[in-house]
Design a protein around this motif. Structure first.
Motif, PDB file in Angstrom:
ATOM      1  N   GLY A 270       0.796  -1.204  -0.018  1.00 57.86           N
ATOM      2  CA  GLY A 270      -0.027   0.211   0.078  1.00 57.86           C
ATOM      3  C   GLY A 270       0.906   1.251  -0.049  1.00 57.86           C
ATOM      4  N   PRO A 271       0.198   2.498  -0.033  1.00 53.95           N
ATOM      5  CA  PRO A 271       0.820   3.590  -0.216  1.00 53.95           C
ATOM      6  C   PRO A 271       1.441   4.041   1.131  1.00 53.95           C
ATOM      7  CG  PRO A 271      -1.485   4.026  -0.440  1.00 53.95           C
ATOM      8  CD  PRO A 271      -1.156   2.411  -0.485  1.00 53.95           C
ATOM      9  N   ARG A 272       2.585   4.322   1.270  1.00 51.17           N
ATOM     10  CA  ARG A 272       3.388   4.666   2.497  1.00 51.17           C
ATOM     11  C   ARG A 272       2.901   6.068   3.148  1.00 51.17           C
ATOM     12  NH1 ARG A 272       9.949   5.214   2.754  1.00 51.17           N
ATOM     13  NH2 ARG A 272       9.594   3.243   1.629  1.00 51.17           N
ATOM     14  N   TYR A 273       2.654   6.929   2.224  1.00 52.69           N
ATOM     15  CA  TYR A 273       2.443   8.215   2.788  1.00 52.69           C
ATOM     16  C   TYR A 273       0.769   8.696   2.754  1.00 52.69           C
ATOM     17  CZ  TYR A 273       7.272   8.875   1.474  1.00 52.69           C
ATOM     18  OH  TYR A 273       8.607   8.388   1.251  1.00 52.69           O
ATOM     19  N   CYS A 274      -0.024   7.462   2.520  1.00 51.95           N
ATOM     20  CA  CYS A 274      -1.320   7.549   2.534  1.00 51.95           C
ATOM     21  C   CYS A 274      -1.918   6.416   3.376  1.00 51.95           C
ATOM     22  CB  CYS A 274      -2.057   7.917   1.285  1.00 51.95           C
ATOM     23  SG  CYS A 274      -3.729   8.308   1.533  1.00 51.95           S
ATOM     24  N   PRO A 275      -1.601   6.112   4.593  1.00 56.05           N
ATOM     25  CA  PRO A 275      -1.976   4.915   5.069  1.00 56.05           C
ATOM     26  C   PRO A 275      -3.263   4.704   5.740  1.00 56.05           C
ATOM     27  CG  PRO A 275      -0.896   6.311   6.724  1.00 56.05           C
ATOM     28  CD  PRO A 275      -0.688   7.038   5.375  1.00 56.05           C
ATOM     29  N   SER A 276      -3.850   3.655   5.955  1.00 56.89           N
ATOM     30  CA  SER A 276      -4.988   3.469   6.247  1.00 56.89           C
ATOM     31  C   SER A 276      -5.067   3.687   7.838  1.00 56.89           C
ATOM     32  CB  SER A 276      -5.410   1.882   6.311  1.00 56.89           C
ATOM     33  OG  SER A 276      -4.549   0.980   7.069  1.00 56.89           O
ATOM     34  N   VAL A 277      -6.146   4.095   8.476  1.00 53.40           N
ATOM     35  CA  VAL A 277      -6.234   4.461   9.803  1.00 53.40           C
ATOM     36  C   VAL A 277      -5.820   3.316  10.758  1.00 53.40           C
ATOM     37  CG1 VAL A 277      -8.688   3.610   9.919  1.00 53.40           C
ATOM     38  CG2 VAL A 277      -7.777   5.631  11.688  1.00 53.40           C
ATOM     39  N   GLU A 278      -6.140   2.026  10.357  1.00 54.12           N
ATOM     40  CA  GLU A 278      -5.662   0.942  11.290  1.00 54.12           C
ATOM     41  C   GLU A 278      -4.086   0.761  11.152  1.00 54.12           C
ATOM     42  OE1 GLU A 278      -7.844  -1.350   7.880  1.00 54.12           O
ATOM     43  OE2 GLU A 278      -7.776   0.557   8.771  1.00 54.12           O
ATOM     44  N   ASP A 279      -3.464   1.157   9.927  1.00 57.71           N
ATOM     45  CA  ASP A 279      -2.063   1.132   9.933  1.00 57.71           C
ATOM     46  C   ASP A 279      -1.422   2.105  10.673  1.00 57.71           C
ATOM     47  OD1 ASP A 279       0.279   0.206   8.911  1.00 57.71           O
ATOM     48  OD2 ASP A 279       0.306   1.611   6.878  1.00 57.71           O
ATOM     49  N   LYS A 280      -2.069   3.251  10.754  1.00 56.62           N
ATOM     50  CA  LYS A 280      -1.325   4.829  11.362  1.00 56.62           C
ATOM     51  C   LYS A 280      -1.505   4.423  12.980  1.00 56.62           C
ATOM     52  CE  LYS A 280      -4.466   7.896   9.306  1.00 56.62           C
ATOM     53  NZ  LYS A 280      -4.941   8.952   8.868  1.00 56.62           N
ATOM     54  N   ILE A 281      -2.682   3.755  13.324  1.00 53.18           N
ATOM     55  CA  ILE A 281      -2.717   3.227  14.777  1.00 53.18           C
ATOM     56  C   ILE A 281      -1.793   2.287  15.114  1.00 53.18           C
ATOM     57  CG2 ILE A 281      -4.184   2.363  16.608  1.00 53.18           C
ATOM     58  CD1 ILE A 281      -6.598   3.551  15.191  1.00 53.18           C
ATOM     59  N   ASN A 282      -1.457   1.345  14.396  1.00 53.08           N
ATOM     60  CA  ASN A 282      -0.534   0.189  14.461  1.00 53.08           C
ATOM     61  C   ASN A 282       0.960   0.869  14.641  1.00 53.08           C
ATOM     62  OD1 ASN A 282       0.252  -2.486  14.873  1.00 53.08           O
ATOM     63  ND2 ASN A 282       0.893  -2.522  12.870  1.00 53.08           N
ATOM     64  N   ARG A 283       1.172   1.592  13.437  1.00 54.69           N
ATOM     65  CA  ARG A 283       2.786   2.044  13.312  1.00 54.69           C
ATOM     66  C   ARG A 283       3.060   3.235  14.131  1.00 54.69           C
ATOM     67  NH1 ARG A 283       2.865   3.702   6.975  1.00 54.69           N
ATOM     68  NH2 ARG A 283       4.196   5.312   7.611  1.00 54.69           N
ATOM     69  N   PHE A 284       1.858   4.147  14.457  1.00 55.46           N
ATOM     70  CA  PHE A 284       2.090   5.452  15.313  1.00 55.46           C
ATOM     71  C   PHE A 284       1.375   5.136  16.671  1.00 55.46           C
ATOM     72  CE2 PHE A 284       2.184   6.709  11.050  1.00 55.46           C
ATOM     73  CZ  PHE A 284       3.556   7.265  10.680  1.00 55.46           C
ATOM     74  N   ALA A 285       1.784   3.966  17.476  1.00 57.05           N
ATOM     75  CA  ALA A 285       0.943   3.808  18.629  1.00 57.05           C
ATOM     76  C   ALA A 285       1.224   4.629  19.661  1.00 57.05           C
ATOM     77  CB  ALA A 285       1.439   2.324  19.304  1.00 57.05           C
ATOM     78  N   ASP A 286       2.251   5.648  19.682  1.00 56.11           N
ATOM     79  CA  ASP A 286       2.511   6.605  20.714  1.00 56.11           C
ATOM     80  C   ASP A 286       1.568   7.932  20.405  1.00 56.11           C
ATOM     81  OD1 ASP A 286       3.973   6.943  18.207  1.00 56.11           O
ATOM     82  OD2 ASP A 286       4.885   8.736  18.991  1.00 56.11           O
ATOM     83  N   LYS A 287       0.858   7.868  19.427  1.00 56.69           N
ATOM     84  CA  LYS A 287      -0.046   9.058  19.049  1.00 56.69           C
ATOM     85  C   LYS A 287      -1.557   9.044  19.701  1.00 56.69           C
ATOM     86  CE  LYS A 287       3.167  11.201  16.053  1.00 56.69           C
ATOM     87  NZ  LYS A 287       3.460  12.547  16.696  1.00 56.69           N
ATOM     88  N   ASP A 288      -2.029   9.958  20.406  1.00 54.78           N
ATOM     89  CA  ASP A 288      -3.406   9.555  20.965  1.00 54.78           C
ATOM     90  C   ASP A 288      -4.339  10.190  20.090  1.00 54.78           C
ATOM     91  OD1 ASP A 288      -2.883  12.156  21.167  1.00 54.78           O
ATOM     92  OD2 ASP A 288      -2.804  12.080  23.482  1.00 54.78           O
ATOM     93  N   ARG A 289      -4.140  10.622  19.068  1.00 53.88           N
ATOM     94  CA  ARG A 289      -5.156  11.112  18.082  1.00 53.88           C
ATOM     95  C   ARG A 289      -4.659  11.348  16.744  1.00 53.88           C
ATOM     96  NH1 ARG A 289      -6.972  17.132  19.055  1.00 53.88           N
ATOM     97  NH2 ARG A 289      -4.993  18.433  18.209  1.00 53.88           N
ATOM     98  N   HIS A 290      -5.611  11.327  15.709  1.00 55.22           N
ATOM     99  CA  HIS A 290      -4.883  11.384  14.286  1.00 55.22           C
ATOM    100  C   HIS A 290      -6.144  12.430  13.614  1.00 55.22           C
ATOM    101  CE1 HIS A 290      -2.009   8.613  14.148  1.00 55.22           C
ATOM    102  NE2 HIS A 290      -2.520   7.694  14.940  1.00 55.22           N
ATOM    103  N   GLN A 291      -5.678  13.185  12.660  1.00 51.99           N
ATOM    104  CA  GLN A 291      -6.526  14.250  12.290  1.00 51.99           C
ATOM    105  C   GLN A 291      -7.402  13.641  11.163  1.00 51.99           C
ATOM    106  OE1 GLN A 291      -4.254  17.621  10.202  1.00 51.99           O
ATOM    107  NE2 GLN A 291      -5.363  18.869  11.426  1.00 51.99           N
TER     108      GLN A 291
END
Length: 620
Positions: A270-291
């Motif tokens: 998949g596209p690295r710079y437009c990840p799915s929301v589940e991918d964002k939560i998995n890869r950036f587990a330290d982030k408590d929110r996403h825009q």
């Protein structure tokens, strides 16, 4: 039944539409073959055109004589110039589009071109004789002959749609996949691969509470994409911003076991710079929110696009998670998000004209080449359409260099470096981005479009007027001088250092804090003079003066790069001694040991910035 065509374009997405329009405008007899006439130029993902680097591509398409800029201007509902706080090389136009109007205008544009014919049917194969394509074969077994063929199949080649544990064949929601072409090309010796992309759920805007979101307005004075006389926006629709939270993330995590991305059912990258929301939560587990961006789909619809929530999780998980987002508490879903896997062909199998190396007169453009994005697809479609026409009429090939256009950067990257993930354009990919600005695409490319017979006489006239206006403004800036007593008090108000002798407006303009509008406040004579020029001419003149030294430096670098293309690199050269090289570049260059700068520039993982560093070091 059918005449022999000059060009057959297979697929009517953004690449196919630009290819068909360009070839037909230049004089070729074109057949546009599509599985569904009702989905010509459909915006399959977000309802927007442009963005960082992508907006520059749309302006380049327009400057050459393409249609994407004109249609974007006529169908936009909001316009923003991104990165205004940065230098002009980073300014990028972007618009929200009316999805239905955009598609309607594209179809109307194609139908208005007498050289374009249409055929609604799946193309299942190619007719190839002696290593040259001579036509296409349809699902009904009909052979249609042509001198050249352009494949712009998008995500339809053996497409599979995934929603949770469910999957089914399809090239887009509600549309079947295309089979046959991949298998034939692989038998001919082409290498094929799999990629994936995704799309978010669509919601009913009436069910959202916008009071809990941040409003995102369009520009106060909206610009546009096209250099033709398209209308400026007089009213705009707002977009909105909200955020995910831990409650949303917990619900999504609970569904990971049913995610096709995490269970291995999706094999494509998949596209690295437009990840799915589940991918964002998995890869950036330290982030408590996403825009999350809430984008209206048009003037006359309640449907909204949830940008930032691309997902292939089960529809019930999507629904539960969405309702935990502020403003989405009572959200109603029109349809769930999904992921799609599809075939692509590594673009290293193409020449710089986008013609395939294995089969003559066969061209690939768009997602079939491993790219993502409407703009990247449209840029490729334009170049493929131009060169299909040139081949059909035995004319010289048309290419763009990296120093001439973002489209040139795009194609050079694809054919020399290839891509193992969906390729997206960024300003950082262009080493000459100060030259490749959005404001000067017409100066760079319209003369080429005129020479091809693609750009109109209206464009020639507009370019001549803009060039003349810019020259007049720059000349005035150089000639007009102001005395200390005229401007020092005002400079002090601006918080700037005062002048001690008569100084030209050109010199004052080079101060970062001053623009043409500020100069007009300092000098009444200049204010009167400048009032007769368009905003576009003023902006272009200001950039040319203010950034003259940077522009000149890049022009010298272009000349140097052309001379350095065959410059030898010593065999035992130690790349690790150059601190400014990226770690990946040091590793790749040390392993592959390119013999010239030209070879080094085409190694995947070696960026244009790395090459610039290498040139400087070797120059020393």
């Amino acid at each position: 039944m059918f005449p022999k065509y000059d060009v057959i374009v297979v697929g009517a997405g953004h690449a196919g539409c630009e290819a068909a329009s360009a070839a037909a405008t230049m004089g070729s007899k074109v057949l546009l073959a599509t599985m569904n006439m009702q989905t010509i130029a459909q915006m399959s993902c977000n309802p927007a055109m442009g963005g960082v680097a992508k907006g520059q591509i749309v302006r380049e398409i327009d400057a050459l004589g393409g249609q994407s800029g004109i249609i974007s201007d006529r169908s936009m509902i909001q316009f923003r110039m991104l990165n205004r706080s940065k230098g002009p090389a980073m300014w990028s136009p972007r618009c929200q589009s009316d999805r239905m109007l955009f598609a309607q205008l594209w179809r109307q544009t194609l139908e208005d071109n007498p050289n374009v014919d249409f055929w609604q049917e799946t193309i299942t194969g190619l007719k190839i004789e002696g290593g040259t394509v001579t036509g296409v074969v349809t699902s009904l077994g009909i052979t249609i002959e042509a001198k050249t063929v352009v494949l712009t199949n998008g995500t339809f080649l053996n497409g599979i749609i995934h929603i949770g544990e469910k999957n089914f064949g399809g090239g887009r929601a509600g549309e079947r996949a295309a089979k046959g072409i991949t298998e034939q090309l692989v038998k001919l010796g082409f290498e094929a691969g799999r990629m994936k992309t995704g799309t978010p759920p669509r919601l009913d805007g009436r069910s959202l509470n916008y009071a809990l979101m941040e409003e995102q307005l369009g520009d106060e004075h909206p610009a546009k994409f096209s250099y033709t006389n398209t209308p400026h926006l007089t009213k705009q629709r707002s977009c909105w911003i909200t955020y995910t939270n831990e409650s949303v993330h917990e619900i999504l995590r609970a569904g990971f076991e049913k995610s096709p991305m995490f269970t291995g059912r999706i094999q494509g990258i998949g596209p690295r710079y437009c990840p799915s929301v589940e991918d964002k939560i998995n890869r950036f587990a330290d982030k408590d929110r996403h825009q999350i961006f809430v984008e209206p789909e048009g003037w006359d619809t309640v449907e909204v696009y949830v940008n930032g929530f691309s997902t292939s999780l089960p529809e019930d998980v999507q629904y539960q998670a969405l309702r935990k987002i502020p403003g989405f508490e009572n959200a109603k879903m029109f349809r769930p998000g999904y992921a799609i896997e599809y075939d692509y062909f590594p673009p290293t199998q193409l020449t710089s004209t986008l013609e395939t190396s294995l089969v003559k007169n066969l061209f690939f453009a768009g997602q079939i080449n491993g790219t993502t994005g409407y703009e990247e697809a449209a840029g490729q479609g334009l170049i493929a359409g131009i060169n299909a026409h040139q081949n059909a009429h035995e004319k010289s090939p048309f290419t763009l260099q990296r120093s001439e256009a973002y489209i040139g950067v795009l194609i050079d990257d694809l054919i020399n470096k290839g891509t193992e993930e969906p390729y997206r354009m960024f300003t950082s990919r262009a080493e000459y981005r100060t030259l490749l600005r959005q404001d000067n695409a017409d100066i760079r490319l319209t003369p080429k479009g005129l020479e091809l017979g693609l750009a109109s006489e209206e464009r020639r006239k507009n370019l001549e007027e803009k060039t003349a206006a810019t020259t007049k403004i720059v000349t005035m800036l150089q000639k007009e001088k102001v005395a200390p007593e005229q401007v020092n008090s005002r400079l002090e108000q601006f918080g700037l250092s005062q002048i001690r002798e008569k100084t030209s407006l050109e010199q004052l303009l080079k101060r970062p804090q001053l623009g043409i509008e500020e100069l007009a406040k300092l000098d009444e004579n200049f204010a009167s003079f400048i009032s007769g020029f368009s905003d576009e001419s003023r902006e272009h003149a200001e950039i040319e003066v203010k950034y003259a030294s940077y522009i000149e430096k890049e022009k010298l670098m272009v000349g140097k790069m052309k001379r350095m293309e065959d410059h030898a690199i010593p065999e035992a050269f130690n790349y690790h001694q150059i601190p400014a090289l990226s770690i990946e570049a040091k590793q790749k260059l040390s392993k592959l040991k390119p013999s010239t700068i030209g070879q080094a520039s085409r190694i995947s993982g070696v960026s244009p910035a790395d090459i610039s560093v290498l040139i400087i070091h070797l120059g020393r």
